[in-house]
Design a protein around this motif. Structure first.
Motif, PDB file in Angstrom:
ATOM      1  N   PRO A 187       0.831  -1.207   0.000  1.00 37.07           N
ATOM      2  CA  PRO A 187       0.000   0.000   0.000  1.00 37.07           C
ATOM      3  C   PRO A 187       0.860   1.248   0.000  1.00 37.07           C
ATOM      4  O   PRO A 187       1.961   1.263   0.570  1.00 37.07           O
ATOM      5  CB  PRO A 187      -0.790  -0.119   1.298  1.00 37.07           C
ATOM      6  N   SER A 188       0.370   2.289  -0.624  1.00 36.14           N
ATOM      7  CA  SER A 188       1.082   3.563  -0.604  1.00 36.14           C
ATOM      8  C   SER A 188       1.022   4.153   0.805  1.00 36.14           C
ATOM      9  O   SER A 188       0.079   3.906   1.560  1.00 36.14           O
ATOM     10  CB  SER A 188       0.446   4.541  -1.588  1.00 36.14           C
ATOM     11  N   PRO A 189       2.027   4.959   1.187  1.00 33.05           N
ATOM     12  CA  PRO A 189       1.965   5.621   2.495  1.00 33.05           C
ATOM     13  C   PRO A 189       0.898   6.713   2.542  1.00 33.05           C
ATOM     14  O   PRO A 189       0.441   7.087   3.622  1.00 33.05           O
ATOM     15  CB  PRO A 189       3.374   6.197   2.672  1.00 33.05           C
ATOM     16  N   GLU A 190       0.517   7.231   1.369  1.00 36.06           N
ATOM     17  CA  GLU A 190      -0.532   8.253   1.310  1.00 36.06           C
ATOM     18  C   GLU A 190      -1.898   7.600   1.513  1.00 36.06           C
ATOM     19  O   GLU A 190      -2.169   6.527   0.975  1.00 36.06           O
ATOM     20  CB  GLU A 190      -0.497   8.997  -0.024  1.00 36.06           C
ATOM     21  N   MET A 191      -2.748   8.256   2.288  1.00 34.73           N
ATOM     22  CA  MET A 191      -4.063   7.729   2.602  1.00 34.73           C
ATOM     23  C   MET A 191      -5.159   8.670   2.089  1.00 34.73           C
ATOM     24  O   MET A 191      -4.932   9.864   1.901  1.00 34.73           O
ATOM     25  CB  MET A 191      -4.229   7.563   4.119  1.00 34.73           C
ATOM     26  N   THR A 192      -6.348   8.090   1.876  1.00 37.85           N
ATOM     27  CA  THR A 192      -7.509   8.886   1.536  1.00 37.85           C
ATOM     28  C   THR A 192      -8.690   8.372   2.361  1.00 37.85           C
ATOM     29  O   THR A 192      -8.716   7.200   2.755  1.00 37.85           O
ATOM     30  CB  THR A 192      -7.831   8.798   0.036  1.00 37.85           C
ATOM     31  N   SER A 193      -9.646   9.244   2.643  1.00 35.78           N
ATOM     32  CA  SER A 193     -10.809   8.860   3.442  1.00 35.78           C
ATOM     33  C   SER A 193     -12.004   8.612   2.527  1.00 35.78           C
ATOM     34  O   SER A 193     -12.353   9.453   1.704  1.00 35.78           O
ATOM     35  CB  SER A 193     -11.151   9.959   4.451  1.00 35.78           C
ATOM     36  N   MET A 194     -12.604   7.426   2.663  1.00 39.73           N
ATOM     37  CA  MET A 194     -13.806   7.079   1.919  1.00 39.73           C
ATOM     38  C   MET A 194     -14.786   6.415   2.862  1.00 39.73           C
ATOM     39  O   MET A 194     -14.427   5.455   3.552  1.00 39.73           O
ATOM     40  CB  MET A 194     -13.480   6.141   0.745  1.00 39.73           C
ATOM     41  N   ASP A 195     -15.994   6.921   2.897  1.00 37.46           N
ATOM     42  CA  ASP A 195     -17.051   6.389   3.761  1.00 37.46           C
ATOM     43  C   ASP A 195     -16.563   6.271   5.204  1.00 37.46           C
ATOM     44  O   ASP A 195     -16.860   5.295   5.906  1.00 37.46           O
ATOM     45  CB  ASP A 195     -17.533   5.029   3.241  1.00 37.46           C
ATOM     46  N   GLY A 196     -15.785   7.268   5.645  1.00 34.34           N
ATOM     47  CA  GLY A 196     -15.325   7.317   7.019  1.00 34.34           C
ATOM     48  C   GLY A 196     -14.173   6.385   7.338  1.00 34.34           C
ATOM     49  O   GLY A 196     -13.842   6.198   8.518  1.00 34.34           O
ATOM     50  N   LEU A 197     -13.543   5.805   6.314  1.00 31.34           N
ATOM     51  CA  LEU A 197     -12.472   4.846   6.538  1.00 31.34           C
ATOM     52  C   LEU A 197     -11.218   5.282   5.789  1.00 31.34           C
ATOM     53  O   LEU A 197     -11.280   5.647   4.613  1.00 31.34           O
ATOM     54  CB  LEU A 197     -12.903   3.464   6.046  1.00 31.34           C
ATOM     55  N   LEU A 198     -10.068   5.277   6.471  1.00 33.46           N
ATOM     56  CA  LEU A 198      -8.810   5.624   5.824  1.00 33.46           C
ATOM     57  C   LEU A 198      -8.263   4.410   5.082  1.00 33.46           C
ATOM     58  O   LEU A 198      -8.091   3.337   5.669  1.00 33.46           O
ATOM     59  CB  LEU A 198      -7.782   6.082   6.858  1.00 33.46           C
ATOM     60  N   ILE A 199      -7.987   4.586   3.788  1.00 28.21           N
ATOM     61  CA  ILE A 199      -7.411   3.508   2.986  1.00 28.21           C
ATOM     62  C   ILE A 199      -6.296   4.081   2.118  1.00 28.21           C
ATOM     63  O   ILE A 199      -6.271   5.281   1.826  1.00 28.21           O
ATOM     64  CB  ILE A 199      -8.471   2.823   2.093  1.00 28.21           C
ATOM     65  N   PRO A 200      -5.342   3.249   1.687  1.00 23.94           N
ATOM     66  CA  PRO A 200      -4.244   3.741   0.850  1.00 23.94           C
ATOM     67  C   PRO A 200      -4.763   4.279  -0.487  1.00 23.94           C
ATOM     68  O   PRO A 200      -5.749   3.774  -1.032  1.00 23.94           O
ATOM     69  CB  PRO A 200      -3.370   2.501   0.640  1.00 23.94           C
ATOM     70  N   THR A 201      -4.070   5.278  -1.013  1.00 26.32           N
ATOM     71  CA  THR A 201      -4.470   5.832  -2.311  1.00 26.32           C
ATOM     72  C   THR A 201      -4.109   4.898  -3.459  1.00 26.32           C
ATOM     73  O   THR A 201      -4.651   5.011  -4.554  1.00 26.32           O
ATOM     74  CB  THR A 201      -3.810   7.194  -2.555  1.00 26.32           C
ATOM     75  N   GLN A 202      -3.205   3.952  -3.220  1.00 27.07           N
ATOM     76  CA  GLN A 202      -2.850   2.960  -4.238  1.00 27.07           C
ATOM     77  C   GLN A 202      -2.336   1.690  -3.553  1.00 27.07           C
ATOM     78  O   GLN A 202      -1.740   1.752  -2.477  1.00 27.07           O
ATOM     79  CB  GLN A 202      -1.773   3.484  -5.188  1.00 27.07           C
ATOM     80  N   VAL A 203      -2.618   0.553  -4.176  1.00 29.81           N
ATOM     81  CA  VAL A 203      -2.067  -0.722  -3.725  1.00 29.81           C
ATOM     82  C   VAL A 203      -1.446  -1.420  -4.933  1.00 29.81           C
ATOM     83  O   VAL A 203      -2.079  -1.535  -5.984  1.00 29.81           O
ATOM     84  CB  VAL A 203      -3.141  -1.635  -3.096  1.00 29.81           C
ATOM     85  N   VAL A 204      -0.207  -1.855  -4.780  1.00 34.33           N
ATOM     86  CA  VAL A 204       0.493  -2.583  -5.827  1.00 34.33           C
ATOM     87  C   VAL A 204       0.591  -4.055  -5.417  1.00 34.33           C
ATOM     88  O   VAL A 204       1.057  -4.360  -4.313  1.00 34.33           O
ATOM     89  CB  VAL A 204       1.908  -2.015  -6.070  1.00 34.33           C
ATOM     90  N   SER A 205       0.128  -4.949  -6.297  1.00 35.32           N
ATOM     91  CA  SER A 205       0.241  -6.388  -6.065  1.00 35.32           C
ATOM     92  C   SER A 205       1.430  -6.917  -6.845  1.00 35.32           C
ATOM     93  O   SER A 205       1.625  -6.561  -8.013  1.00 35.32           O
ATOM     94  CB  SER A 205      -1.035  -7.110  -6.508  1.00 35.32           C
ATOM     95  N   MET A 206       2.223  -7.787  -6.208  1.00 39.33           N
ATOM     96  CA  MET A 206       3.439  -8.297  -6.831  1.00 39.33           C
ATOM     97  C   MET A 206       3.566  -9.797  -6.629  1.00 39.33           C
ATOM     98  O   MET A 206       3.178 -10.322  -5.585  1.00 39.33           O
ATOM     99  CB  MET A 206       4.675  -7.611  -6.222  1.00 39.33           C
ATOM    100  N   TRP A 207       4.106 -10.466  -7.639  1.00 39.28           N
ATOM    101  CA  TRP A 207       4.574 -11.836  -7.502  1.00 39.28           C
ATOM    102  C   TRP A 207       6.098 -11.788  -7.493  1.00 39.28           C
ATOM    103  O   TRP A 207       6.714 -11.328  -8.461  1.00 39.28           O
ATOM    104  CB  TRP A 207       4.095 -12.706  -8.667  1.00 39.28           C
ATOM    105  N   ASN A 208       6.714 -12.240  -6.395  1.00 45.57           N
ATOM    106  CA  ASN A 208       8.178 -12.204  -6.285  1.00 45.57           C
ATOM    107  C   ASN A 208       8.752 -10.830  -6.646  1.00 45.57           C
ATOM    108  O   ASN A 208       9.707 -10.709  -7.419  1.00 45.57           O
ATOM    109  CB  ASN A 208       8.815 -13.267  -7.173  1.00 45.57           C
ATOM    110  N   ASP A 209       8.149  -9.789  -6.119  1.00 43.10           N
ATOM    111  CA  ASP A 209       8.593  -8.399  -6.326  1.00 43.10           C
ATOM    112  C   ASP A 209       8.370  -7.884  -7.746  1.00 43.10           C
ATOM    113  O   ASP A 209       8.841  -6.794  -8.089  1.00 43.10           O
ATOM    114  CB  ASP A 209      10.080  -8.228  -5.959  1.00 43.10           C
ATOM    115  N   GLU A 210       7.674  -8.632  -8.590  1.00 37.08           N
ATOM    116  CA  GLU A 210       7.347  -8.171  -9.944  1.00 37.08           C
ATOM    117  C   GLU A 210       5.899  -7.676  -9.966  1.00 37.08           C
ATOM    118  O   GLU A 210       4.963  -8.469  -9.830  1.00 37.08           O
ATOM    119  CB  GLU A 210       7.518  -9.298 -10.957  1.00 37.08           C
TER     120      GLU A 210
END
Length: 240
Positions: A187-210
């Motif tokens: 998850p990115s260190p930057e957060m955004t608030s949606m429906d009263g919940l803080l969530i990351p502004t971006q999430v990157v999924s990786m297989w073996n760091d790719e």
């Protein structure tokens, strides 16, 4: 007000989780039972002999910690739009491709990976890790393992120095390559608030760091009522 955890395990691991929850939510962490999140982003797909990034839109629905559904639409340039659904109802995993019928997946490795992905996503929200069926184990000053004893799955949570999540990782079966690899969510260190919940502004999924999937939330609903039929893909529910 202290943060109370029902999870069992090492005192040091429990302290790491408490610090992470406090850094994310303050002293009033939410009780998250279900989520619906619409995403936009990009994913790597194979077009001919090569893999390339293409735009993707997706909707994720979760009934934590037992069920998930992922509806996606990929839009490669110059070829037909690709639509699909992957869903796990807590017992059976099913998929839909295009407008075809839902098909149950019987491959044990694929089903186990679905459970692991679900628990990894739950870990991103942190508060499900405090559940009574969770056991925590310290690994180092910034890392702990969280095992859900009912699902029999474990993830490794690595924190940054400011106690925000750096990565959540688990060893899982990569169906595209036919081997076990490390699946990580960053998850990115930057957060955004949606429906009263803080969530990351971006999430990157990786297989073996790719990296293979990069998404940002567009809309979210916290604790919506989601019928079990949504996860069972009743009547061969088409992709949305």
């Amino acid at each position: 007000m202290p943060i109370l955890l029902l999870a069992k395990g090492d005192a040091d691991a429990r302290d790491l989780l408490k610090n992470a929850i406090r850094a994310r939510y303050g002293l009033r962490p939410p009780a998250i039972e279900s989520l619906r999140i619409d995403f936009t982003g990009r994913t790597r797909v194979k077009l001919g002999p090569l893999k390339t990034w293409v735009p993707v839109e997706a909707t994720a629905q979760f009934s934590l910690p037992s069920s998930m559904r992922w509806d996606f639409t990929a839009r490669p340039a110059g070829v037909a739009v690709r639509r699909g659904v992957e869903s796990y109802d807590g017992v059976v995993m099913r998929t839909v491709r295009g407008t075809g019928p839902a098909k149950a997946i019987e491959d044990t490795a694929v089903v186990e990976t679905a459970k692991k992905r679900l628990w990894a996503i739950a870990a991103l929200m942190l508060t499900p890790l405090g559940d009574e069926y969770v056991e925590l184990q310290i690994m180092d000053d910034f890392t702990f393992r969280a095992t859900h004893t009912k699902l029999d799955v474990a993830v490794v949570v690595k924190l940054r120095e400011n106690a925000l999540i750096d990565t959540v990782s688990v060893e899982a079966f990569n169906a595209d390559r036919g081997v076990d690899e490390v699946l990580s969510l960053a998850p990115s260190p930057e957060m955004t608030s949606m429906d009263g919940l803080l969530i990351p502004t971006q999430v990157v999924s990786m297989w073996n760091d790719e990296p293979w999937l990069e998404v940002s939330p567009a809309e979210m609903k916290q604790n919506p009522e989601i019928p079990i039929s949504v996860f069972m893909l009743d009547a061969g529910a088409p992709a949305t």
